[in-house]
Write an enzyme that holds these catalytic residues in place. Structure first.
Site, short mmCIF file in Angstrom:
data_model
loop_
_atom_site.label_atom_id
_atom_site.label_comp_id
_atom_site.label_asym_id
_atom_site.label_seq_id
_atom_site.Cartn_x
_atom_site.Cartn_y
_atom_site.Cartn_z
N THR A 71 -1.50 3.00 1.85
CA THR A 71 -2.26 2.53 0.67
C THR A 71 -1.81 3.21 -0.62
O THR A 71 -1.15 4.25 -0.59
CB THR A 71 -3.77 2.79 0.85
OG1 THR A 71 -3.98 4.20 0.91
CG2 THR A 71 -4.31 2.12 2.09
N CYS A 72 -2.23 2.63 -1.75
CA CYS A 72 -1.89 3.16 -3.06
C CYS A 72 -2.89 4.22 -3.49
O CYS A 72 -3.50 4.13 -4.56
CB CYS A 72 -1.86 2.04 -4.10
SG CYS A 72 -0.62 0.83 -3.71
N ASP A 73 -3.14 5.19 -2.61
CA ASP A 73 -4.05 6.27 -2.95
C ASP A 73 -3.41 7.55 -2.45
O ASP A 73 -3.00 7.64 -1.29
CB ASP A 73 -5.41 6.06 -2.26
CG ASP A 73 -6.46 7.01 -2.79
OD1 ASP A 73 -6.14 8.22 -2.93
OD2 ASP A 73 -7.58 6.58 -3.07
N ASN B 82 -7.35 -1.95 -0.38
CA ASN B 82 -5.98 -2.39 -0.66
C ASN B 82 -5.59 -3.64 0.14
O ASN B 82 -4.42 -3.92 0.34
CB ASN B 82 -4.97 -1.27 -0.32
CG ASN B 82 -4.34 -0.61 -1.54
OD1 ASN B 82 -3.38 0.13 -1.41
ND2 ASN B 82 -4.85 -0.86 -2.73
#
Ligand SMILES: *Cc1c(COP(=O)(O)O)cnc(C)c1O
Length: 383
Positions: free
Chosen positions: A330-332, A373
């Site tokens: 994910t974009c975290d 996401n």
């Protein structure tokens, strides 16, 4: 098979070979859950098992355990209904969450539940109003040392306060039934129960002096699953607990129950995931970043602070190993599994390879986000 071994079973291997859908998934082998239940029943023959439903509430697991004669520790009305749906009667349910809305207590009581955990006076008052005449167990504080996933600060009163809380329960028409504690999840120290039982016995004595006869000790969970670190055998836990009970209660050992979660289902599950990307941050970088299609938001939340270190297997494990940082997709940036303590993976590992994350039967599916996401919750197959 030894209880607690993280082991790929032939049934899981065959299932994964035939599997044709995409994306990460958890596969649970019910035979392993059955073996674990029987190991607990054998090791602590005088102690009833209350499965901690939160570890994995899959209906097939609940049904199997209900049929084997298990009782259940629940934390919510939903979990209560899930257990009752197996045909299990409400007298085999303990509502172990010390934090409940009065409406939830009333709903559980209406479903037939009459055993509730409390750890403060306000909660006793709620139970007295919403579930009159019920039995209450007072949870005392444990510091969780020796465990990999402590449950300490949030729950439990100081042991010296427990007699006041139980006396209030008694005055309000409830049955002051006993004491519970949790020594911390994934507890490595078999002696952890000794200290808690010393406190428990002193609460029993203090209550007796006030004319209140407690009758039950809930020994909680904490029994480990086998991850990377070696854990003592279940028999060692059983012996240490038995010794501690005799030491602190002499010939008047009270009724006991345990609430295993991880120890019953942890080693019954394997997650199959896939390598999405392998990156170096500079050409001379020694440590590679390996990104999987599963991360902290898809069931591996217990890698927070790198607490739980899962065994990860690949088909290339005979090749040379190199330290890697393992992360989710994910974009975290919190979605990193192992970085402080890099994880050895084969140099030959390639994008598209499958990896097996073992001993993931507990605290995974329900820790999976619903669609962060755009990734769906972790799929689960119980075989
Ligand atoms: C989570 C929980 C358990 C199960 O703990 P494990 O360490 O997984 O065995 C038992 N009792 C209570 C009250 C819990 O909250």
């Amino acid at each position: 098979m030894q209880m607690g071994d993280a082991e790929m079973t032939a049934r899981i291997r065959d299932f994964l070979k035939k599997r044709c859908d995409e994306g990460p998934c958890l596969v649970i082998d019910l035979d392993v859950v059955r073996d674990n239940y029987q190991a607990f029943a054998r090791t602590l023959p005088d102690t009833r098992v209350f499965y901690a439903v939160k570890a994995n509430p899959d209906p097939a697991i609940l049904k199997l355990l209900a049929d084997l004669g298990s009782s259940f520790d629940v934390a919510s009305v939903t979990e209560t209904k899930d257990v009752l749906a197996t045909g299990c009667t409400p007298d085999r349910i303990s509502y172990g969450n010390t934090i409940k809305k009065e409406s939830e207590i009333a709903a559980a009581f209406a479903l037939g539940v009459t055993l509730f955990a409390v750890d403060c006076e306000a909660e006793v008052e709620k139970v007295a109003r919403a579930a009159p005449g019920s039995r209450v167990i007072c949870r005392i504080h444990c510091d969780g040392s020796g465990s990999e996933w402590p449950l300490s600060r949030k729950f439990g009163c100081e042991p010296d306060y427990a007699p006041d809380i139980l006396e209030l329960a008694h005055r309000l028409g409830l049955v002051a039934h006993g004491i519970s504690f949790h020594v911390g999840s994934q507890q490595h120290n078999v002696e952890a129960w000794d200290r808690a039982l010393a406190s428990t016995a002193s609460v029993f004595r203090a209550c007796a002096e006030r004319g209140i006869a407690l009758s039950m000790v809930n020994l909680g969970g904490g029994f480990p699953a086998k991850y990377m670190r070696k854990t003592p055998k279940l028999e060692s836990y059983g012996k240490a607990i038995f010794r501690a009970l005799r030491k602190h209660f002499g010939n008047a050992v009270p009724e006991t129950i345990i609430e295993p979660g991880r120890g019953l289902v942890g080693n019954a599950g394997v997650i199959e995931a896939e390598v999405v990307l392998i990156a170096k941050r500079s050409p001379e970088d020694e440590v590679r970043w390996v990104y999987l299609d599963i991360g902290k938001f898809h069931g591996l939340a217990e890698t927070i602070d790198e607490s739980i270190r899962y065994p990860i297997r690949t088909s290339r494990d005979r090749d040379e190993m190199t330290p890697c940082i393992i992360a989710g997709p994910t974009c975290d940036s919190v979605d990193v599994l192992y970085e402080k303590n890099p994880y050895p993976l084969p140099i030959s590992l390639a994008i598209g390879d499958k990896v097996l994350i073992e001993a993931t039967g507990a605290y995974t599916t329900t820790y999976s986000s619903v669609g962060f996401n755009g990734y769906p919750p972790l799929k689960s197959y119980v075989i």
